[in-house]
Design a protein around this motif. Structure first.
Motif, PDB file in Angstrom:
ATOM      1  N   GLY A 343       0.834  -1.192   0.000  1.00 47.33           N
ATOM      2  CA  GLY A 343       0.000   0.000   0.000  1.00 47.33           C
ATOM      3  C   GLY A 343       0.868   1.241   0.000  1.00 47.33           C
ATOM      4  N   ASN A 344       0.377   2.303   0.628  1.00 53.27           N
ATOM      5  CA  ASN A 344       1.075   3.585   0.645  1.00 53.27           C
ATOM      6  C   ASN A 344       2.091   3.584   1.787  1.00 53.27           C
ATOM      7  OD1 ASN A 344       1.648   6.084  -0.286  1.00 53.27           O
ATOM      8  ND2 ASN A 344      -0.309   7.016   0.231  1.00 53.27           N
ATOM      9  N   PHE A 345       3.352   3.410   1.467  1.00 54.08           N
ATOM     10  CA  PHE A 345       4.385   3.386   2.498  1.00 54.08           C
ATOM     11  C   PHE A 345       5.640   4.054   1.948  1.00 54.08           C
ATOM     12  CE2 PHE A 345       5.632  -0.143  -0.098  1.00 54.08           C
ATOM     13  CZ  PHE A 345       7.009  -0.236   0.039  1.00 54.08           C
ATOM     14  N   ARG A 384       3.290 -13.739  -5.067  1.00 57.88           N
ATOM     15  CA  ARG A 384       2.634 -12.681  -5.831  1.00 57.88           C
ATOM     16  C   ARG A 384       2.828 -11.364  -5.093  1.00 57.88           C
ATOM     17  NH1 ARG A 384      -1.379 -16.316  -5.104  1.00 57.88           N
ATOM     18  NH2 ARG A 384      -2.630 -14.808  -3.925  1.00 57.88           N
ATOM     19  N   VAL A 385       3.226 -10.337  -5.821  1.00 55.63           N
ATOM     20  CA  VAL A 385       3.368  -8.998  -5.257  1.00 55.63           C
ATOM     21  C   VAL A 385       2.363  -8.096  -5.954  1.00 55.63           C
ATOM     22  CG1 VAL A 385       4.892  -7.041  -4.862  1.00 55.63           C
ATOM     23  CG2 VAL A 385       5.802  -9.374  -4.768  1.00 55.63           C
ATOM     24  N   GLU A 386       1.471  -7.471  -5.170  1.00 53.38           N
ATOM     25  CA  GLU A 386       0.426  -6.622  -5.719  1.00 53.38           C
ATOM     26  C   GLU A 386       0.546  -5.213  -5.162  1.00 53.38           C
ATOM     27  OE1 GLU A 386      -3.334  -8.379  -4.916  1.00 53.38           O
ATOM     28  OE2 GLU A 386      -2.858 -10.287  -5.898  1.00 53.38           O
ATOM     29  N   VAL A 387       0.077  -4.257  -5.955  1.00 54.71           N
ATOM     30  CA  VAL A 387       0.090  -2.857  -5.541  1.00 54.71           C
ATOM     31  C   VAL A 387      -1.347  -2.399  -5.357  1.00 54.71           C
ATOM     32  CG1 VAL A 387       0.879  -0.542  -6.102  1.00 54.71           C
ATOM     33  CG2 VAL A 387       2.158  -2.527  -6.924  1.00 54.71           C
ATOM     34  N   GLN A 400       6.292   0.084  -8.488  1.00 58.60           N
ATOM     35  CA  GLN A 400       6.478  -0.631  -9.740  1.00 58.60           C
ATOM     36  C   GLN A 400       7.961  -0.771 -10.062  1.00 58.60           C
ATOM     37  OE1 GLN A 400       4.275  -2.248 -11.176  1.00 58.60           O
ATOM     38  NE2 GLN A 400       2.279  -1.296 -10.881  1.00 58.60           N
ATOM     39  N   ASP A 401       8.726   0.290  -9.802  1.00 61.14           N
ATOM     40  CA  ASP A 401      10.166   0.229 -10.004  1.00 61.14           C
ATOM     41  C   ASP A 401      10.787  -0.824  -9.083  1.00 61.14           C
ATOM     42  OD1 ASP A 401       9.931   2.226 -11.847  1.00 61.14           O
ATOM     43  OD2 ASP A 401      10.584   3.830 -10.486  1.00 61.14           O
ATOM     44  N   PHE A 402      10.273  -0.886  -7.847  1.00 57.74           N
ATOM     45  CA  PHE A 402      10.767  -1.885  -6.887  1.00 57.74           C
ATOM     46  C   PHE A 402      10.508  -3.309  -7.397  1.00 57.74           C
ATOM     47  CE2 PHE A 402       8.556  -4.620  -3.810  1.00 57.74           C
ATOM     48  CZ  PHE A 402       9.657  -5.240  -3.262  1.00 57.74           C
ATOM     49  N   ILE A 403       9.275  -3.535  -7.897  1.00 53.65           N
ATOM     50  CA  ILE A 403       8.930  -4.866  -8.384  1.00 53.65           C
ATOM     51  C   ILE A 403       9.824  -5.267  -9.561  1.00 53.65           C
ATOM     52  CG2 ILE A 403       7.098  -6.198  -9.518  1.00 53.65           C
ATOM     53  CD1 ILE A 403       5.079  -4.702  -7.824  1.00 53.65           C
ATOM     54  N   GLN A 404      10.075  -4.297 -10.436  1.00 54.49           N
ATOM     55  CA  GLN A 404      10.927  -4.581 -11.580  1.00 54.49           C
ATOM     56  C   GLN A 404      12.358  -4.889 -11.134  1.00 54.49           C
ATOM     57  OE1 GLN A 404      10.958  -1.442 -14.474  1.00 54.49           O
ATOM     58  NE2 GLN A 404      12.208  -2.571 -15.948  1.00 54.49           N
ATOM     59  N   THR A 405      12.822  -4.128 -10.142  1.00 54.62           N
ATOM     60  CA  THR A 405      14.168  -4.349  -9.621  1.00 54.62           C
ATOM     61  C   THR A 405      14.271  -5.729  -8.975  1.00 54.62           C
ATOM     62  OG1 THR A 405      14.400  -1.994  -9.186  1.00 54.62           O
ATOM     63  CG2 THR A 405      15.940  -3.481  -8.054  1.00 54.62           C
ATOM     64  N   ALA A 406      13.203  -6.130  -8.292  1.00 53.30           N
ATOM     65  CA  ALA A 406      13.209  -7.424  -7.608  1.00 53.30           C
ATOM     66  C   ALA A 406      13.014  -8.596  -8.561  1.00 53.30           C
ATOM     67  CB  ALA A 406      12.109  -7.453  -6.542  1.00 53.30           C
ATOM     68  N   GLY A 407      12.693  -8.280  -9.816  1.00 52.60           N
ATOM     69  CA  GLY A 407      12.503  -9.356 -10.779  1.00 52.60           C
ATOM     70  C   GLY A 407      11.221 -10.130 -10.577  1.00 52.60           C
ATOM     71  N   LEU A 408      10.190  -9.468 -10.076  1.00 54.33           N
ATOM     72  CA  LEU A 408       8.913 -10.149  -9.809  1.00 54.33           C
ATOM     73  C   LEU A 408       7.906  -9.872 -10.913  1.00 54.33           C
ATOM     74  CD1 LEU A 408       8.647  -9.302  -6.019  1.00 54.33           C
ATOM     75  CD2 LEU A 408       9.395 -11.449  -7.032  1.00 54.33           C
TER      76      LEU A 408
END
Length: 408
Positions: A343-345, A384-387, A400-408
């Motif tokens: 969420g918003n963090f 699964r990682v959801e926003v 979204q940048d974090f998810i891409q960096t994490a390769g998810l």
């Protein structure tokens, strides 16, 4: 439309009126719903006569935050008409005046209507009045949903045997809850100034399934209370954990700011816990307590919506080294984790390290490998990682940048 029989058209009006219940706990004035019966009655004489005879069509008693915008006298006249045309039907009431001088007149107009409440959202400012006590007191046999905001002591609550959901926000909870008749209550949220200890009595605890306490533990309950049906718990102060026994708890949302090792024994009782939500300052010192929750399959990070609008702030921050401890914990922390909802963090200021630590934690859970104990291999987890779609666009891009960096 003339070929449609009167009884069919009246049935359609009734269905429109009962289209959907008001949202809880933060229902707001719906101008479209308030105007609906008047629009239908203006179509033609036949529709007007049928509308006036369909009492369920006139059961929405909503008042805008500024009644003067449409003329206070006109609003009060509309209320008198609604009272007459709704006859004995249960009604939905929303009062949220932004100006205190309108409150007394509106509350006076609602006098004796409490016995017909089906749902009520009352946002009252200033000191109590006898008119308010009169509107609140008494028997409300139809009441199912109640949301109250007071910036004074809450001293009166209706007797409501069908009440299922209640949100109570006040300066102090001065109600003798033990004397209330609330056998159907399943959802309760409370924001008060240190008075939440009044909740801990067996008659009230017995049927609760969802409990949210946005309060500090200033006054200690006499003893722990058993919540035999409780499935969802949200706490701003983790200190309440020591006074809540809930063997069937499935969801737990915690403000981690004051979470410490002293809460480990209280948390470890939740053996059936499936979902964990974290908000506030997520600190390394609280990770040992979180490690006791071995059955977690779902994790959310971010302030819950009910806490956000109750406190008018979003306060979730991940501090450096928090997820390092969780990643290196043995036995593995949350080895059954299948879903992470973001969420918003934010990360700690200059939080490059905390961001990297969080990504490493996610990657470790995704691969099912324990970094510090390579001999303890787990079955690979399809994490699964959801926003959350409600987060702001800037935070969404960051995640979204974090998810891409994490390769998810």
């Amino acid at each position: 439309m003339r070929p449609v029989p009167d009884d069919v058209l009246s049935h359609i009006f009734d269905a429109i009126a009962r289209d959907e219940p008001l949202p809880w706990p933060n229902a707001v004035y719906d101008q479209q719903r308030a105007r609906l019966p008047f629009v239908l009655a203006a179509i033609c004489r036949r529709w007007r006569d049928l509308a006036r005879d369909t009492s369920s069509l006139w059961t929405y008693f909503g008042f805008p935050s500024d009644p003067s915008s449409g003329g206070l006298d006109a609003q009060l006249e509309r209320l008198c008409l609604l009272r007459s045309l709704s006859k004995s039907q249960p009604v939905d009431v929303i009062i949220e005046p932004s100006k205190r001088q309108y409150q007394s007149q509106i509350i006076n107009a609602l006098d004796s209507l409490g016995s017909r409440w089906r749902s009520a959202t009352l946002k009252i400012f200033g000191t109590h009045t006898t008119e308010l006590d009169s509107a609140m007191a008494g028997h409300s046999p139809f009441l199912q949903s109640l949301s109250l905001w007071f910036d004074a002591d809450l001293v009166v609550l209706p007797r409501a045997p069908l009440l299922e959901r209640a949100y109570l926000e006040s300066f102090a909870l001065a109600v003798d809850i033990a004397s209330l008749c609330l056998p159907s209550l399943t959802n309760l949220a409370l924001l008060s100034e240190g008075q939440a200890c009044r909740l801990f009595n067996p008659p009230l605890c017995a049927g609760l399934r969802e409990l949210c306490i946005i309060d500090d533990l200033l006054v200690l309950p006499n003893a722990p209370s058993v919540f035999p049906c409780l499935q969802s718990l949200t706490l701003e102060d983790p200190g309440f954990l020591n006074y809540i026994q809930a063997a069937k708890l499935k969801q737990l949302h915690l403000n981690c700011t004051t979470l410490h090792n002293e809460h480990i024994s209280a948390i470890s009782q939740f053996t059936e816990l499936d979902h964990l939500g974290l908000f506030g300052d997520i600190l390394p010192d609280g990770t040992d307590a979180l490690s006791a929750l071995s059955s977690i399959r779902s994790l959310s990070i971010g302030t819950p919506l009910i806490v956000r609008w109750a406190l008018q702030e979003d306060m979730t921050t991940i501090r450096t080294r928090t997820f390092v401890k969780l990643t290196r914990a043995v036995p593995p922390v949350w080895s059954r984790l299948e879903q992470v909802r973001l969420g918003n963090f934010s990360f700690e200021e200059d939080g490059t390290y905390s961001q990297d630590e969080f990504i490493a934690f996610i990657e470790t859970r995704r691969l099912g490998v324990v970094v510090t104990a390579p001999n303890l291999h787990l079955a690979p987890t399809h994490l699964r990682v959801e926003v959350d779609p409600k987060v702001s666009s800037s935070v969404r891009q960051h995640v979204q940048d974090f998810i891409q960096t994490a390769g998810l």
